[in-house]
Design a protein around this motif. Structure first.
Motif, mmCIF file in Angstrom:
data_model
loop_
_atom_site.group_PDB
_atom_site.id
_atom_site.type_symbol
_atom_site.label_atom_id
_atom_site.label_comp_id
_atom_site.label_asym_id
_atom_site.label_seq_id
_atom_site.Cartn_x
_atom_site.Cartn_y
_atom_site.Cartn_z
ATOM 1 N N LEU A 65 0.844 -1.192 0.000
ATOM 2 C CA LEU A 65 0.000 0.000 0.000
ATOM 3 C C LEU A 65 0.880 1.243 0.000
ATOM 4 C CD1 LEU A 65 -2.972 1.024 0.180
ATOM 5 C CD2 LEU A 65 -2.650 1.117 2.654
ATOM 6 N N ALA A 66 0.611 2.174 -0.902
ATOM 7 C CA ALA A 66 1.410 3.394 -1.020
ATOM 8 C C ALA A 66 0.515 4.625 -0.961
ATOM 9 C CB ALA A 66 2.201 3.382 -2.318
ATOM 10 N N GLY A 144 8.499 3.057 4.002
ATOM 11 C CA GLY A 144 9.300 4.264 4.123
ATOM 12 C C GLY A 144 10.047 4.634 2.860
ATOM 13 N N ASN A 145 10.178 3.678 1.903
ATOM 14 C CA ASN A 145 10.791 4.007 0.615
ATOM 15 C C ASN A 145 9.855 4.873 -0.214
ATOM 16 O OD1 ASN A 145 12.433 0.769 0.054
ATOM 17 N ND2 ASN A 145 12.999 2.468 1.377
ATOM 18 N N TYR A 146 10.424 5.520 -1.221
ATOM 19 C CA TYR A 146 9.642 6.379 -2.109
ATOM 20 C C TYR A 146 9.612 5.783 -3.510
ATOM 21 C CZ TYR A 146 9.315 9.879 1.498
ATOM 22 O OH TYR A 146 9.016 10.522 2.678
ATOM 23 N N PRO A 208 15.410 4.897 -1.611
ATOM 24 C CA PRO A 208 15.361 4.558 -0.189
ATOM 25 C C PRO A 208 14.808 5.664 0.692
ATOM 26 C CG PRO A 208 17.629 4.952 -0.887
ATOM 27 C CD PRO A 208 16.786 4.936 -2.129
ATOM 28 N N ARG A 209 15.143 6.931 0.391
ATOM 29 C CA ARG A 209 14.770 8.043 1.259
ATOM 30 C C ARG A 209 14.311 9.236 0.441
ATOM 31 N NH1 ARG A 209 19.335 5.675 2.827
ATOM 32 N NH2 ARG A 209 20.464 7.070 1.419
ATOM 33 N N TRP A 210 13.692 10.193 1.131
ATOM 34 C CA TRP A 210 13.175 11.411 0.500
ATOM 35 C C TRP A 210 14.273 12.160 -0.249
ATOM 36 C CZ3 TRP A 210 8.787 13.971 -0.645
ATOM 37 C CH2 TRP A 210 8.865 15.346 -0.884
ATOM 38 N N ASP A 211 15.418 12.378 0.397
ATOM 39 C CA ASP A 211 16.485 13.154 -0.222
ATOM 40 C C ASP A 211 17.010 12.499 -1.488
ATOM 41 O OD1 ASP A 211 16.279 15.027 1.782
ATOM 42 O OD2 ASP A 211 18.025 14.302 2.914
ATOM 43 N N ASP A 212 16.953 11.171 -1.545
ATOM 44 C CA ASP A 212 17.477 10.466 -2.716
ATOM 45 C C ASP A 212 16.666 10.750 -3.975
ATOM 46 O OD1 ASP A 212 19.593 9.056 -1.336
ATOM 47 O OD2 ASP A 212 18.013 7.892 -0.390
#
Length: 262
Positions: A65-66, A144-146, A208-212
């Motif tokens: 679910l996203a 938590g991944n994007y 993996p993360r928002w900044d990436d």
């Protein structure tokens, strides 16, 4: 389908690396006004337990679910994307009686009709489409991944897929190896079908993360030359533009997942 709003996104690692494999559905869900908190609570409890039961019994082989990050608000078509992965071809939709049994196994003290009524009081199913995975690189996205979801419309779907596999898949493999992505997948819409569609395929990049998501990639040109020494970057992307149109780019974050217990 009974399972559409309650269905989910496939875990990408469960697709094979080669060939045309992996049927899955993608449901676009719009939460009703003033029901956002209730939907989140319901999704984390009853929906999760239902999905776990479906995976445990083998009806689904993965659940994901996203939540939409951009766009948001009333103009956003989907507040959530729910994808479900099927172990083989898609099963026949559950009848209310069959749903009763699934909910019993999930230890939910509601009938199938009560489950459906509660779901419909919180959200509206905007669309539910059947897809087939046609290419995959990297591992499963985790909570938590994007996910950057790229909606594509192609003049000729087969030509577009062949070019993606030949040209972009090796680049995506190098990006995963270099730590610039966690994964990439290419998925073609099977149903509904035809040419009169908003989009015919979806490419998903996993970070993996928002900044990436927003980091510059100064090695992109060098990486492309390393992977394709016989190709010119500008001309190659010009071919992409001829084969497909990028209809929309949207950003989601993974908020829940169910995988088989090992």
């Amino acid at each position: 389908m009974v399972v559409t709003v309650a269905c989910a996104v496939p875990t990408l690692a469960q697709f094979e690396q080669e060939g045309e494999v992996g049927y899955h559905s993608i449901a676009c869900i719009k939460v009703k006004p003033e029901k956002a908190g209730e939907f989140r609570a319901w999704a984390a409890s009853d929906l999760h337990k239902y999905a776990q039961s479906m995976v445990d019994t083998g009806v689904l082989s993965g659940w994901f679910l996203a939540r939409s990050v951009q766009p948001q608000g009333t103009s956003a078509e989907c507040d959530y994307l729910a994808f479900s992965m099927y172990p083989t071809t898609p099963p026949e939709p559950l009848s209310p009686e069959a749903l009763d049994e699934v909910l019993k196994k999930a230890r939910l003290a509601v009938t199938g009709q009560q489950f459906i009524d509660r779901r419909d009081s919180l959200a509206t199913l905007v669309s539910n489409s059947l897809f087939q995975n046609r290419a995959l690189v990297g591992g499963s996205p985790k909570i938590g991944n994007y996910l950057v979801v790229n909606y594509m419309k192609a003049v000729n779907v087969d030509d577009w897929i062949a070019f993606e596999k030949e040209v972009w898949r090796p680049v995506a493999e190098a990006m995963v190896k270099d730590g610039k992505r966690l994964g990439w997948s290419l998925n073609v819409q099977v149903l509904p079908g035809g040419t009169d569609l908003k989009f015919q395929g979806v490419a998903i990049d996993v970070y993996p993360r928002w900044d990436d998501v927003f980091k510059d990639d100064p090695q992109s040109s060098e990486r492309f030359k390393r992977v394709h020494p016989d190709r010119e970057l500008g001309a190659t992307f010009g071919q992409f533009q001829k084969l497909r149109t990028l209809v929309s780019v949207q950003l989601f974050t993974a908020i829940d997942a169910v995988t088989p217990i090992k």
